[in-house]
Scaffold this active site. Structure first.
Site, PDB file in Angstrom:
ATOM      1  N   ASP A 293      38.262  42.731  34.910  1.00  0.00           N
ATOM      2  CA  ASP A 293      37.312  42.247  35.909  1.00  0.00           C
ATOM      3  C   ASP A 293      37.936  41.169  36.788  1.00  0.00           C
ATOM      4  O   ASP A 293      39.032  40.668  36.517  1.00  0.00           O
ATOM      5  CB  ASP A 293      36.087  41.651  35.207  1.00  0.00           C
ATOM      6  CG  ASP A 293      35.318  42.667  34.394  1.00  0.00           C
ATOM      7  OD1 ASP A 293      35.292  43.843  34.793  1.00  0.00           O
ATOM      8  OD2 ASP A 293      34.744  42.277  33.361  1.00  0.00           O
TER       9      ASP A 293
ATOM     10  N   ARG B 262      33.689  39.031  26.950  1.00  0.00           N
ATOM     11  CA  ARG B 262      33.073  37.822  27.499  1.00  0.00           C
ATOM     12  C   ARG B 262      31.657  37.617  26.968  1.00  0.00           C
ATOM     13  O   ARG B 262      31.209  36.476  26.785  1.00  0.00           O
ATOM     14  CB  ARG B 262      33.096  37.882  29.017  1.00  0.00           C
ATOM     15  CG  ARG B 262      34.509  37.765  29.595  1.00  0.00           C
ATOM     16  CD  ARG B 262      34.548  38.103  31.071  1.00  0.00           C
ATOM     17  NE  ARG B 262      33.636  37.284  31.828  1.00  0.00           N
ATOM     18  CZ  ARG B 262      33.198  37.588  33.057  1.00  0.00           C
ATOM     19  NH1 ARG B 262      33.581  38.723  33.640  1.00  0.00           N
ATOM     20  NH2 ARG B 262      32.369  36.776  33.682  1.00  0.00           N
TER      21      ARG B 262
ATOM     22  N   ARG C 279      40.512  48.456  32.802  1.00  0.00           N
ATOM     23  CA  ARG C 279      40.168  47.902  34.115  1.00  0.00           C
ATOM     24  C   ARG C 279      39.623  46.484  33.958  1.00  0.00           C
ATOM     25  O   ARG C 279      38.452  46.286  33.626  1.00  0.00           O
ATOM     26  CB  ARG C 279      39.155  48.799  34.820  1.00  0.00           C
ATOM     27  CG  ARG C 279      39.724  50.174  35.172  1.00  0.00           C
ATOM     28  CD  ARG C 279      38.681  51.082  35.786  1.00  0.00           C
ATOM     29  NE  ARG C 279      37.657  51.454  34.828  1.00  0.00           N
ATOM     30  CZ  ARG C 279      36.630  52.269  35.116  1.00  0.00           C
ATOM     31  NH1 ARG C 279      36.511  52.774  36.318  1.00  0.00           N
ATOM     32  NH2 ARG C 279      35.751  52.567  34.195  1.00  0.00           N
TER      33      ARG C 279
END
Length: 262
Positions: free
Chosen positions: A52, A197, A50
């Protein structure tokens, strides 16, 4: 019912991530609307990872259970006729009923594209991250090596992460430079929410000289998100590969497509 697997690519910039939301402006909502138009009834989907808001996919894998049987090429052309330019189905293939886009995957790869330039480039906004300070490639590589293997990645985990365990195995982490661009390629059995990230934020801090390479191992060992760098921008992150040993699927690795064609 026929279980189908789809290879999907998308530009994440216009979308609020993969997962369905009440407002409907997500990749999943848009793909499922195209599926309903193509199949003639609602069809739920399950994805490999999934992504972002703002994160891209060169190779997302989706499975669904279809009430109709169509040729593989018809799935590709039919769905793409109902999708916007920022989303495309690259291939379609029938799969066994025990195939699961998320749980059958044994590894995933991401590439982060980082542009190093004193002045931001309007051509790379939402396509690459940006550092206006020079980066020490060797220091970043030394820091990244600390993350290889199986570890508790709590320090790189979002507070919203819903994973049952923070333990992941990092199979590879490669950092390379081509002109103004640095690419960070990560391959792991799975990733936590914001994990890539958050790692990028720490690598950039090391590259900018704010911390020595050894700091990365200290952050990892702390198991505390508060000691790490801020989460880096989503626009340079691309899901590029998902691995399914034992299943006859098309080439699932788009890593070179992103990394080597800057």
């Amino acid at each position: 019912m026929t279980r189908m697997a789809l290879g999907v690519a998308y530009d994440g910039a216009p979308w609020l991530g993969w997962q369905t939301q009440p407002g409907g402006r997500t990749v999943q909502d848009t793909l499922e609307a195209a599926l309903a138009a193509f199949v003639g009834s609602p069809v739920p989907t399950v994805c490999a990872g999934r992504t972002d808001t703002g994160v891209h996919a060169a190779m997302q894998v989706v499975h669904l259970d279809s009430p109709v049987v169509r040729p593989d090429h018809a799935w590709v052309r039919g769905l793409n006729a109902h999708l916007p330019p920022s989303i495309a189905v690259r291939w379609a293939r029938p799969v066994p009923d025990d195939f699961h886009a998320r749980f059958s995957a044994t590894a995933r790869s991401y590439v982060y594209v980082l542009r190093v330039d004193p002045v931001r480039s309007p051509h790379w906004v939402q396509r690459a991250g940006w550092s206006f300070r020079p980066l020490d490639l060797g220091a970043m590589q030394a820091a990244g090596a600390s993350l290889l293997g199986e570890h508790d990645f709590t320090s790189f985990r979002s507070s919203q992460c819903q994973a049952a365990s923070p333990v992941r195995t990092m199979h590879a982490l490669e950092i390379a430079q081509r002109g103004r661009f640095i690419t960070v390629t990560l391959r792991a059995n799975a990733f936590l929410h914001h994990m890539v990230r958050n790692i990028l934020g720490c690598l950039v801090y090391v590259g900018q000289g704010r911390h020595p390479p050894e700091w990365m191992a200290e952050v990892l060992a702390a198991r505390n998100r508060a000691v790490a760098a801020p989460t880096f921008a989503p626009g340079g992150l691309y899901l590029t590969a998902v691995e399914y040993p034992g299943f006859d699927l098309p080439d699932l690795d788009a890593t070179a497509e992103i990394r080597d064609n800057l």
